[in-house]
Design an enzyme around this catalytic site. Sequence first.
Site, PDB file in Angstrom:
ATOM      1  CE1 TYR A  56      38.196  62.666  19.415  1.00 11.98           C
ATOM      2  CE2 TYR A  56      39.835  61.400  18.225  1.00 11.98           C
ATOM      3  CZ  TYR A  56      39.383  62.603  18.734  1.00 11.98           C
ATOM      4  OH  TYR A  56      40.128  63.745  18.562  1.00 11.98           O
ATOM      5  CG  HIS A 144      41.606  65.080  24.046  1.00 11.57           C
ATOM      6  ND1 HIS A 144      40.780  63.999  23.824  1.00 11.57           N
ATOM      7  CD2 HIS A 144      41.291  65.987  23.085  1.00 11.57           C
ATOM      8  CE1 HIS A 144      40.003  64.252  22.783  1.00 11.57           C
ATOM      9  NE2 HIS A 144      40.295  65.450  22.331  1.00 11.57           N
TER      10      HIS A 144
END
Length: 332
Positions: A56, A144
């Site tokens: 992010y 992830h």
Amino acid sequence: MRRNRVGSSAVEVTELSFGSAGIGNLFHEVDPAQAAAAVDAAWDAGVRYFDTAPHYGLGLSERRLGEALRHRPRDAYVVSTKVGRVLDPLPAGAPAPDDGLSEGFAVRATHRRRWDFSADGVRRSIEDSLERLGLDRVDIAYLHDPDDHAEAAFRTAYPALEKLRAEGVVGAIGAGMNQTAMLTRFLRDTDVDTVLCAGRYTLLDQSALAELLPEAAARGRSVVIGGVFNSGLLADPRPGATYDYAAAPITLLDRALRIKAVTEAHGVPLRAAALRYPLAHPAVASVLVGTRSPDEMHDAADLLSREIPDAVWDDLRAEGLLPEDPLDEDGR
């Protein structure tokens, strides 16, 4: 705000959690003061679970989240981050992306993301995240999006997370994905505490009911649900709205509008029903909402606090818009 234990770990999460991709400049820049104010608003609303990832904003989300939480008592909140992408510095003079974005984030491309599900990669990722967050431990660590890296995820990355959990560097471990099949495999074949499932248990998509949620419930594991608005369609169903980050098919738009008509007939905003729906399942510990401003956070907390009559769920089922759920324990 109610808290739920994550599997059999000592970690407890609030039923509403703060997704921090937005404060990592997802799609467009967010002012640093606004990012900090969004975290403060979450805290004031009783949120104590904050999710982030190196991906992010090339670490920007982690840095901003860590700074915003620095003055809070460490034992009062839960932070999760993710492994599987490490950030390598770019050589001096390397060109920036043509669109000004770095994989969807409006940040200067000082690093590149590299998939790495090796044991060394997992440990390095956690160490780098701790440095960016300014913490000495992470409460939850997720693999992830290991969709295309299944062998490495199960063979090397998961055992590395298990070792970090045993060392106390992380409190609970799991995997986060937009699909249910591999998450179900993690529940069956490993000792994960939790999984993060995005977009697959919503008012429009209940595919997690087939195997994932029953498996989690049977094994005493927890599920965190993200993407409850399916990237926009359940927030504001209209022509041009998105579903899973693409233009919504007309059939899904029609279904969303029918659901909205039922909820609003009872005086319930569609978004409130979308937020509340996953939490009635006994395996669901928290609903993760992406937030980039105080107003968005206040709105989410207000929506989740609304009472929703049982008649809403009854009518949705009667209209064939929701399935019957044998694991539903509270007559939703």
